[in-house]
Design a protein around this motif. Structure first.
Motif, mmCIF file in Angstrom:
data_model
loop_
_atom_site.group_PDB
_atom_site.id
_atom_site.type_symbol
_atom_site.label_atom_id
_atom_site.label_comp_id
_atom_site.label_asym_id
_atom_site.label_seq_id
_atom_site.Cartn_x
_atom_site.Cartn_y
_atom_site.Cartn_z
ATOM 1 N N ASN A 1 0.831 -1.215 0.000
ATOM 2 C CA ASN A 1 0.000 0.000 0.000
ATOM 3 C C ASN A 1 0.861 1.259 0.000
ATOM 4 O OD1 ASN A 1 -2.431 -1.309 -0.111
ATOM 5 N ND2 ASN A 1 -2.795 -1.281 2.090
ATOM 6 N N TRP A 2 1.917 1.198 0.783
ATOM 7 C CA TRP A 2 2.831 2.350 0.846
ATOM 8 C C TRP A 2 3.455 2.618 -0.522
ATOM 9 C CZ3 TRP A 2 8.486 1.879 1.027
ATOM 10 C CH2 TRP A 2 9.148 3.097 1.270
ATOM 11 N N ALA A 3 3.933 1.539 -1.148
ATOM 12 C CA ALA A 3 4.600 1.690 -2.443
ATOM 13 C C ALA A 3 3.624 2.194 -3.498
ATOM 14 C CB ALA A 3 5.188 0.344 -2.873
ATOM 15 N N LEU A 4 2.452 1.590 -3.537
ATOM 16 C CA LEU A 4 1.492 1.973 -4.578
ATOM 17 C C LEU A 4 0.975 3.393 -4.359
ATOM 18 C CD1 LEU A 4 -0.450 -1.391 -5.026
ATOM 19 C CD2 LEU A 4 1.347 -0.440 -6.479
ATOM 20 N N ARG A 5 0.807 3.763 -3.099
ATOM 21 C CA ARG A 5 0.363 5.134 -2.824
ATOM 22 C C ARG A 5 1.430 6.132 -3.304
ATOM 23 N NH1 ARG A 5 -2.941 8.641 0.322
ATOM 24 N NH2 ARG A 5 -4.431 6.965 0.551
ATOM 25 N N ARG A 6 2.696 5.805 -3.011
ATOM 26 C CA ARG A 6 3.772 6.714 -3.436
ATOM 27 C C ARG A 6 3.862 6.784 -4.965
ATOM 28 N NH1 ARG A 6 7.981 8.013 0.152
ATOM 29 N NH2 ARG A 6 7.030 8.366 2.183
ATOM 30 N N ALA A 7 3.483 5.687 -5.608
ATOM 31 C CA ALA A 7 3.530 5.667 -7.085
ATOM 32 C C ALA A 7 2.220 6.172 -7.688
ATOM 33 C CB ALA A 7 3.817 4.251 -7.576
ATOM 34 N N ARG A 8 1.346 6.647 -6.813
ATOM 35 C CA ARG A 8 0.046 7.196 -7.222
ATOM 36 C C ARG A 8 -0.808 6.167 -7.961
ATOM 37 N NH1 ARG A 8 3.740 11.206 -7.892
ATOM 38 N NH2 ARG A 8 3.445 13.044 -6.589
ATOM 39 N N SER A 9 -0.740 4.964 -7.498
ATOM 40 C CA SER A 9 -1.618 3.931 -8.062
ATOM 41 C C SER A 9 -3.033 4.219 -7.564
ATOM 42 C CB SER A 9 -1.159 2.544 -7.585
ATOM 43 O OG SER A 9 -2.052 1.565 -8.027
ATOM 44 N N PRO A 10 -4.014 4.219 -8.443
ATOM 45 C CA PRO A 10 -5.338 4.722 -8.061
ATOM 46 C C PRO A 10 -6.080 3.843 -7.044
ATOM 47 C CG PRO A 10 -5.349 3.835 -10.295
ATOM 48 C CD PRO A 10 -3.930 3.845 -9.861
ATOM 49 N N GLY A 11 -5.729 2.587 -6.942
ATOM 50 C CA GLY A 11 -6.537 1.697 -6.103
ATOM 51 C C GLY A 11 -6.343 1.850 -4.602
ATOM 52 N N VAL A 12 -5.238 2.484 -4.205
ATOM 53 C CA VAL A 12 -4.937 2.518 -2.773
ATOM 54 C C VAL A 12 -5.498 3.792 -2.147
ATOM 55 C CG1 VAL A 12 -3.120 2.329 -1.035
ATOM 56 C CG2 VAL A 12 -2.869 1.171 -3.225
ATOM 57 N N THR A 13 -6.736 3.687 -1.707
ATOM 58 C CA THR A 13 -7.394 4.830 -1.065
ATOM 59 C C THR A 13 -7.048 4.828 0.424
ATOM 60 O OG1 THR A 13 -9.311 3.502 -0.535
ATOM 61 C CG2 THR A 13 -9.325 4.624 -2.682
ATOM 62 N N ASP A 14 -7.441 5.898 1.101
ATOM 63 C CA ASP A 14 -7.231 5.939 2.554
ATOM 64 C C ASP A 14 -7.948 4.776 3.234
ATOM 65 O OD1 ASP A 14 -5.728 8.173 2.244
ATOM 66 O OD2 ASP A 14 -7.237 9.590 2.975
ATOM 67 N N ASP A 15 -9.122 4.468 2.758
ATOM 68 C CA ASP A 15 -9.871 3.363 3.368
ATOM 69 C C ASP A 15 -9.151 2.026 3.194
ATOM 70 O OD1 ASP A 15 -11.869 4.855 4.450
ATOM 71 O OD2 ASP A 15 -13.246 4.610 2.749
ATOM 72 N N ALA B 1 4.625 1.681 9.657
ATOM 73 C CA ALA B 1 4.874 3.062 10.082
ATOM 74 C C ALA B 1 4.904 4.004 8.876
ATOM 75 C CB ALA B 1 6.209 3.134 10.826
ATOM 76 N N GLN B 2 5.474 3.538 7.779
ATOM 77 C CA GLN B 2 5.561 4.416 6.591
ATOM 78 C C GLN B 2 4.174 4.668 6.002
ATOM 79 O OE1 GLN B 2 8.647 5.570 6.433
ATOM 80 N NE2 GLN B 2 9.132 3.962 7.940
ATOM 81 N N VAL B 3 3.370 3.590 5.940
ATOM 82 C CA VAL B 3 2.068 3.758 5.274
ATOM 83 C C VAL B 3 1.110 4.568 6.152
ATOM 84 C CG1 VAL B 3 0.833 1.661 6.052
ATOM 85 C CG2 VAL B 3 0.471 2.553 3.734
ATOM 86 N N ILE B 4 1.320 4.546 7.453
ATOM 87 C CA ILE B 4 0.497 5.396 8.334
ATOM 88 C C ILE B 4 0.632 6.853 7.894
ATOM 89 C CG2 ILE B 4 0.415 6.374 10.672
ATOM 90 C CD1 ILE B 4 1.001 3.506 11.713
ATOM 91 N N ASN B 5 1.830 7.214 7.491
ATOM 92 C CA ASN B 5 2.069 8.603 7.100
ATOM 93 C C ASN B 5 1.455 8.962 5.748
ATOM 94 O OD1 ASN B 5 3.356 9.044 9.469
ATOM 95 N ND2 ASN B 5 5.434 8.901 8.652
ATOM 96 N N GLU B 6 0.851 7.988 5.098
ATOM 97 C CA GLU B 6 0.103 8.286 3.869
ATOM 98 C C GLU B 6 -1.334 8.683 4.196
ATOM 99 O OE1 GLU B 6 1.602 8.369 0.865
ATOM 100 O OE2 GLU B 6 3.438 7.884 1.964
ATOM 101 N N LEU B 7 -1.739 8.498 5.437
ATOM 102 C CA LEU B 7 -3.105 8.858 5.845
ATOM 103 C C LEU B 7 -3.152 10.343 6.214
ATOM 104 C CD1 LEU B 7 -3.936 5.729 8.042
ATOM 105 C CD2 LEU B 7 -4.951 6.329 5.828
ATOM 106 N N PRO B 8 -4.348 10.900 6.331
ATOM 107 C CA PRO B 8 -4.445 12.312 6.754
ATOM 108 C C PRO B 8 -3.693 12.523 8.056
ATOM 109 C CG PRO B 8 -6.575 11.510 6.008
ATOM 110 C CD PRO B 8 -5.663 10.324 6.018
#
Lengths: 416, 233
Positions: free
Chosen positions: A293-307, A352-359
């Motif tokens: 999730n962390w990697a895909l969020r950083r790569a702006r992959s559309p499927g990884v929403t906050d939820d 810990a890294q992916v937590i920082n992708e949340l608000p």
């Protein structure tokens, strides 16, 4: 994967006594065994379930975290060799007999890259800066890793984490002097070239050969691939020569590893593994879900929403006992859902890294829950380890713990 | 053993009797008397022979009885062995028909189904892998190496399926029939063997009775001959 399972348990028996003398955390299997407590998987799982709840209630504040990070950093400084490296590039555990000779060196290189990133994330002091400089010099001067043999492609670990370390160093103002920055970039490009060379046809990076022995490996895993994607994104942003297609392939690989229900396949398969107590169940992929999730969020992959991120984190905490019970087990993948001991520190670092992708408003609460599980496995000397064998595992484990703690410390540097 | 002890004592008695007279004692004037003595000796010898014949006949009768017991035991054992062989042949025939044949046919069917599933999986994986690899023109040589393994795996799976089907057919159409015939022949052979054993036992019993009768009659004849001899001899 044969080699992964071939590593015997005997080595752990030799290593555990040494660990037991150095202040093991109360929840470790080692201390349970020492106290004469039942060590069967079921009894341990039950015991760890209780400990998990206790740990969550003992959540630490940021000041406690600073103290723990300082202790872990001190361990890194105390164990660094004069040449700037940690550990030795040779076999120092019988558990790794049978691997390519090169593997002992590439493990060292990977662990040193993690230690460098961890030290670069902590509050600067003259002593730490000096250690950091020595570490960087070692990473720059050490020879480039090579493929070990037909099946052993563990050089990927050096490339994956070495590349991240170089990207992290490029973003650190302490290493911005032109000549040094150029050396960092050059080493980063060399490691990138190794990644490009060993990217398997489906787009991932692995560490063993797959169905056919070929110059370009034919097998990879979701987690090794995920861990480097954010660094590739940042390297592109830095203007490094990173092929867009290499990144796109890696992202697609990880996207394809995601299964309905949130689990992330260990490795991509044309036909997924059978359901049941499989490593590809949510309970067997708790760490992979976070790093993916962390990697895909950083790569702006559309499927990884906050939820999606929240759901994966909830799964992580709900089923955390499967990581607990696996930690310190000497045989890879011997625990429930094929969890391996070495999933533990990796999983927490990337949670810990992916937590920082949340608000931002919700991060602190997540970090609070997470750091309880880091603190409970930290040893009295500040180090952390999840897989008892080669010395590099302790270096890497301690580095993962620092990176995980620091992700939750406001204002801390984040080299990943 | 009684008869064996009787014979030496008789011989010793005869030897003592022969020492009672000597040729040097005979004179010309006593010739008629000597002739009479000579006749008496011959009678004694004949009597001795008859006595011996009786003893020999007794021994022969005892031997015949022992022989008859042995033959009876052998015949009984042979009939029992033939009965066992027949029971065994029939049990194995029934086991083969009711258990072995269905089990082996099921095993063959499972083998065929497993091989068919392997073909299906190999095909599915190959199709999926080809589709995944086709997403980008990249690493062609490596892809070809992996795809070749996939194609060969499918080909081997198809050949394995064909072999499994042939094995099932051979089992059903040839091997089971052959083994069923062998079981049936074994039963027939065992039935014949039992009939033969029983017939041999019957004939043997008859022969035993005859042999005993002959021996008894021989003893009676010898005893009668002994009894009929002049008592003064």
């Amino acid at each position: 994967m044969l080699q992964c399972f071939a590593a015997p348990a005997l080595a752990a028996l030799a290593v555990l006594p040494a660990l037991l003398q150095s202040g093991a955390p109360a929840s470790s299997s080692a201390s349970a065994a020492q106290a004469g407590a039942p060590v069967g998987k079921d009894s341990e799982l039950s015991k760890l379930g209780v400990e998990q709840r206790d740990a969550a209630q003992r959540a630490l504040g940021v000041e406690d975290v600073r103290a723990r990070v300082n202790l872990a950093s001190k361990w890194l400084l105390d164990t660094q060799r004069p040449d700037g490296a940690w550990g030795a590039g040779v076999i120092d555990s019988v558990q790794f007999i049978g691997f390519s000779v090169e593997t002992y060196y590439v493990f060292q290189y990977g662990a040193n890259s993690l230690a460098f990133m961890a030290l670069s994330s902590v509050e600067a002091t003259p002593e730490r800066d000096a250690a950091l400089q020595r570490s960087l010099q070692w990473l720059l001067d050490a020879r480039m890793p090579k493929r070990g043999n037909d099946w052993d492609v563990d050089c990927s670990w050096a490339a994956l984490y070495g590349f991240q370390a170089m990207v992290g160093a490029s973003l650190d103002a302490r290493f911005a002097a032109p000549e040094l920055a150029e050396r960092i970039r050059r080493r980063g490009q060399e490691l990138y070239a190794l990644l490009e060379k060993n990217q398997e046809p489906l787009g991932g990076w692995g560490y063993y050969e797959g169905p056919a022995v070929s110059r370009r490996p034919t097998w990879s895993t979701s987690f090794s691939t995920s861990c480097v994607i954010p660094a590739l994104v940042r390297a592109k942003e830095l203007g490094w020569a990173v092929d867009e297609k290499v990144l796109a392939r890696a992202v697609r690989y990880v996207e394809q590893c995601k299964l309905p229900g949130g689990a992330v396949m260990y490795d991509i398969r044309p036909i997924p593994r059978r359901p049941g107590e499989s490593i590809d169940n949510v309970k067997g992929s708790l760490g992979r879900m976070q790093v993916a999730n962390w990697a895909l969020r950083r790569a702006r992959s559309p499927g990884v929403t906050d939820d999606v991120i929240r759901a994966a984190l909830e799964d992580f905490f709900e089923h955390h006992q499967f990581l607990d019970v696996a930690r310190m087990r000497p045989i890879p993948h011997e625990a429930y859902y094929a969890n391996a001991a070495y999933f533990y520190m990796f999983a927490h670092c990337y949670a810990a890294q992916v937590i920082n992708e949340l608000p931002e408003a919700e991060r602190a609460a997540w970090h609070k829950r997470l750091r309880a599980h880091l603190a409970k496995v930290q040893w009295d000397d500040g180090s952390s380890i999840d897989f008892p064998n080669m010395s590099c595992m302790r270096t890497a484990g301690t580095a993962f713990s620092i990176l995980a703690y620091q992700a939750g410390v406001p204002g801390a540097k984040r080299p990943l | 053993m009684k008869h064996l002890l009787v014979v030496p004592s008789l011989l010793a008695g005869l030897a003592l009797t022969s020492c009672a007279t000597t040729p040097s004692a005979v004179s010309a004037a006593e010739a008629p008397k000597a002739a009479a003595k000579s006749d008496a000796k011959a009678d004694e010898a004949a009597q001795r022979k008859k006595q011996r014949d009786v003893e020999y006949a007794k021994l022969a009768l005892e031997g015949a009885r022992m022989e008859a017991e042995s033959d009876a035991r052998n015949s009984r054992n042979a009939v029992e062995a033939a009965e066992r062989e027949l029971r065994s042949a029939r049990t194995e025939q029934e086991h083969f028909e009711k258990t072995v044949v269905p089990l082996e046919l099921d095993e063959r069917a499972l083998s065929v189904d497993g091989a068919r599933q392997n073909v299906a999986e190999a095909k599915e994986e190959l199709v999926e892998l080809e589709a995944m690899y086709a997403q980008e023109d990249f690493a062609k040589t490596t892809k070809e190496l992996v795809l070749m393994r996939g194609r060969k795996r499918l080909e081997m799976s198809e050949r394995s399926l064909a072999l499994a089907e042939r094995r099932a057919l051979i089992a059903r159409e040839f091997e089971h029939k052959k083994r069923a015939k062998e079981h049936a022949e074994r039963v027939i052979k065992a039935e014949s063997g039992l009939e033969d054993a029983r017939a041999r036992a019957k004939k043997s019993a008859f022969d035993r009775q005859t042999a005993l009768l002959k021996a008894e009659h021989a003893l009676e004849d010898a005893q009668r001959a002994l009894d009929a001899a002049p008592s003064g001899a």
